[in-house]
Design a protein around this motif. Sequence first.
Motif, mmCIF file in Angstrom:
data_model
loop_
_atom_site.group_PDB
_atom_site.id
_atom_site.type_symbol
_atom_site.label_atom_id
_atom_site.label_comp_id
_atom_site.label_asym_id
_atom_site.label_seq_id
_atom_site.Cartn_x
_atom_site.Cartn_y
_atom_site.Cartn_z
ATOM 1 N N TYR A 218 -7.571 -7.953 12.679
ATOM 2 C CA TYR A 218 -6.817 -8.035 11.430
ATOM 3 C C TYR A 218 -7.556 -7.344 10.289
ATOM 4 O O TYR A 218 -6.938 -6.913 9.309
ATOM 5 C CB TYR A 218 -6.419 -9.473 11.101
ATOM 6 C CG TYR A 218 -7.468 -10.422 10.570
ATOM 7 C CD1 TYR A 218 -7.943 -10.332 9.270
ATOM 8 C CD2 TYR A 218 -7.942 -11.474 11.363
ATOM 9 C CE1 TYR A 218 -8.867 -11.229 8.776
ATOM 10 C CE2 TYR A 218 -8.868 -12.376 10.875
ATOM 11 C CZ TYR A 218 -9.332 -12.256 9.576
ATOM 12 O OH TYR A 218 -10.252 -13.146 9.087
ATOM 13 N N GLY A 219 -8.899 -7.193 10.425
ATOM 14 C CA GLY A 219 -9.644 -6.421 9.436
ATOM 15 C C GLY A 219 -9.275 -4.948 9.486
ATOM 16 O O GLY A 219 -9.083 -4.298 8.451
ATOM 17 N N CYS A 220 -9.149 -4.429 10.689
ATOM 18 C CA CYS A 220 -8.736 -3.030 10.841
ATOM 19 C C CYS A 220 -7.299 -2.839 10.359
ATOM 20 O O CYS A 220 -6.960 -1.821 9.756
ATOM 21 C CB CYS A 220 -8.864 -2.601 12.304
ATOM 22 S SG CYS A 220 -10.576 -2.394 12.861
ATOM 23 N N ALA A 221 -6.450 -3.830 10.631
ATOM 24 C CA ALA A 221 -5.064 -3.754 10.162
ATOM 25 C C ALA A 221 -5.024 -3.733 8.634
ATOM 26 O O ALA A 221 -4.218 -3.019 8.025
ATOM 27 C CB ALA A 221 -4.259 -4.933 10.707
ATOM 28 N N TRP A 222 -5.903 -4.527 8.005
ATOM 29 C CA TRP A 222 -5.984 -4.531 6.539
ATOM 30 C C TRP A 222 -6.458 -3.174 6.024
ATOM 31 O O TRP A 222 -5.940 -2.670 5.022
ATOM 32 C CB TRP A 222 -6.940 -5.624 6.066
ATOM 33 C CG TRP A 222 -7.168 -5.611 4.584
ATOM 34 C CD1 TRP A 222 -8.246 -5.103 3.923
ATOM 35 C CD2 TRP A 222 -6.279 -6.107 3.577
ATOM 36 N NE1 TRP A 222 -8.091 -5.257 2.565
ATOM 37 C CE2 TRP A 222 -6.895 -5.873 2.330
ATOM 38 C CE3 TRP A 222 -5.047 -6.737 3.615
ATOM 39 C CZ2 TRP A 222 -6.305 -6.245 1.131
ATOM 40 C CZ3 TRP A 222 -4.450 -7.108 2.415
ATOM 41 C CH2 TRP A 222 -5.080 -6.856 1.185
ATOM 42 N N GLN A 223 -7.400 -2.569 6.726
ATOM 43 C CA GLN A 223 -7.899 -1.256 6.318
ATOM 44 C C GLN A 223 -6.773 -0.221 6.325
ATOM 45 O O GLN A 223 -6.629 0.561 5.374
ATOM 46 C CB GLN A 223 -9.024 -0.824 7.264
ATOM 47 C CG GLN A 223 -9.699 0.478 6.871
ATOM 48 C CD GLN A 223 -10.736 0.873 7.889
ATOM 49 O OE1 GLN A 223 -10.406 1.457 8.907
ATOM 50 N NE2 GLN A 223 -11.985 0.556 7.634
ATOM 51 N N ARG A 224 -5.962 -0.234 7.364
ATOM 52 C CA ARG A 224 -4.835 0.710 7.435
ATOM 53 C C ARG A 224 -3.829 0.441 6.319
ATOM 54 O O ARG A 224 -3.269 1.365 5.717
ATOM 55 C CB ARG A 224 -4.159 0.609 8.809
ATOM 56 C CG ARG A 224 -5.030 1.118 9.960
ATOM 57 C CD ARG A 224 -4.222 1.218 11.249
ATOM 58 N NE ARG A 224 -3.827 -0.094 11.756
ATOM 59 C CZ ARG A 224 -4.573 -0.846 12.573
ATOM 60 N NH1 ARG A 224 -5.768 -0.398 12.972
ATOM 61 N NH2 ARG A 224 -4.143 -2.006 12.998
ATOM 62 N N TYR A 225 -3.616 -0.837 6.038
ATOM 63 C CA TYR A 225 -2.686 -1.232 4.983
ATOM 64 C C TYR A 225 -3.198 -0.780 3.615
ATOM 65 O O TYR A 225 -2.457 -0.209 2.811
ATOM 66 C CB TYR A 225 -2.510 -2.752 5.025
ATOM 67 C CG TYR A 225 -1.690 -3.343 3.913
ATOM 68 C CD1 TYR A 225 -0.293 -3.287 3.935
ATOM 69 C CD2 TYR A 225 -2.299 -3.985 2.835
ATOM 70 C CE1 TYR A 225 0.464 -3.840 2.919
ATOM 71 C CE2 TYR A 225 -1.547 -4.541 1.811
ATOM 72 C CZ TYR A 225 -0.168 -4.465 1.857
ATOM 73 O OH TYR A 225 0.571 -5.016 0.837
ATOM 74 N N GLN A 226 -4.477 -1.002 3.356
ATOM 75 C CA GLN A 226 -5.075 -0.623 2.077
ATOM 76 C C GLN A 226 -5.079 0.889 1.869
ATOM 77 O O GLN A 226 -4.944 1.374 0.754
ATOM 78 C CB GLN A 226 -6.504 -1.164 1.985
ATOM 79 C CG GLN A 226 -6.606 -2.580 1.483
ATOM 80 C CD GLN A 226 -6.168 -2.712 0.034
ATOM 81 O OE1 GLN A 226 -5.017 -3.040 -0.234
ATOM 82 N NE2 GLN A 226 -7.053 -2.459 -0.890
ATOM 83 N N ARG A 227 -5.239 1.618 2.950
ATOM 84 C CA ARG A 227 -5.239 3.078 2.852
ATOM 85 C C ARG A 227 -3.838 3.647 2.669
ATOM 86 O O ARG A 227 -3.676 4.836 2.411
ATOM 87 C CB ARG A 227 -5.872 3.678 4.104
ATOM 88 C CG ARG A 227 -7.385 3.483 4.178
ATOM 89 C CD ARG A 227 -7.919 4.032 5.484
ATOM 90 N NE ARG A 227 -9.371 3.971 5.528
ATOM 91 C CZ ARG A 227 -10.106 4.263 6.604
ATOM 92 N NH1 ARG A 227 -9.488 4.635 7.730
ATOM 93 N NH2 ARG A 227 -11.409 4.188 6.569
#
Length: 427
Positions: free
Chosen positions: A348-357
């Motif tokens: 979910y951290g990686c998913a957040w990174q994609r979302y933030q980008r």
Amino acid sequence: MIAKTWLLPLIAGGLLSLAGCVPNRIVRTQDPVDAQLCQGAVAQCPADVWQIVEPEQPGQAGQVHLGFVEFDDQGALHNRALAKSVTGKIRKLSEEAPLLVIVFAHGWKHSARAQDSNVRDFADMLLRLEKEDRQACAGVACEGRKVVGLYVGWRGLSASVEPFKELSFWTRKSRAERIGLDGAMEVIADLKKIDASNPNNKLILVGHSFGSALLYTAVQQQLMRDTAFLKSGSIAREAADLIILVNPALEASRFDSLHSRAAEMTHSDTQKPILAIFTSTGDTATGKAFPLGRAVGTLFQSHVSSQQKAKNRTAIGHYSDFITHDLRPAPGDAQPRKALTLPAYQEYGCAWQRYQRGQTDTWDLKALSLTRRQGMQTEGQRRNPYYNVSVDESIINGHNGIWGLHFSQFVYRFIAVQSWRDKASCQ
């Protein structure tokens, strides 16, 4: 005789109101020394302003520090020496390790009493967040961070006898805002100074109902000021690292200027969330009762347009033009009493990174999803740091169901992921 006939009910009503009055006095009066620090369940330390909270279930790992500050009806600290002692203890802890400090301001009809459900639920949330933060900080600079809670107590209930209990709506709202203007602003400033002493510290403000109005009043001017003084092209998080308001009993007009200013800006790739407002679609207290109370309270106020009147009488989470995101369950997972199966932190951290980008407009947590509304799906607005989220009622059950499993699980991850560092394994 007619005058006396009217006078008797008024006198009787006044006496009844006084008889049902909740005293405006401090609850937490004891400042324990380290050698006598209360340690265990929160209910075991009813008078202490500082304690260590441990899981109630034997064998469970983790512990957190919990402090209390209380304010009177004039917005002042009930006991300045006790409040300074609590912030001093937090400062001392920050010299030993980085801190994740969570401030919680309760709403209407609650207090700092040990038997209050908000006190118990806040302590439980801190323990669960400690576990999440431990995972978030594993192997990165914030490793070993301690979780500290600060409970902001005030006289959320001024009368215990009906109808005065329900009629306290107007006085309790104004008292919460008075505290935000006065004493709470001072305490938050002290905490922010501690927060700034270590880049791995985090200061999170959480408010519910009138407690949201209290906190927003305390930080509103700073939030507006920060939009004018950008740092490296981003709006700085000077008031706190994150502000979360849940089912806020706060009129939309209070958010108008901040929303308009942010909507005119192009937000950079480095921008992080600053303010996140979450309102249940099933919250009838802010959806129906709040507009009625505001209609009475603003009856003799002048408005230049019907739109301005609507903003002044509608709670911020129900004003559709200001809603930016939706928090929804995945199909088949809308069971409020059942714990969700959510992805591990790395996923979910990686998913957040994609979302933030801005690579996606949905933060996918498998069982839950946070999705930007269409108006936010532009390159300039995707990283707008002010979230006004409409939450499905299966996630937040009504006005007071903020501690349910679904929303609690989301909030733990939403807070923990703010410490996310880019991982080489993210695709």
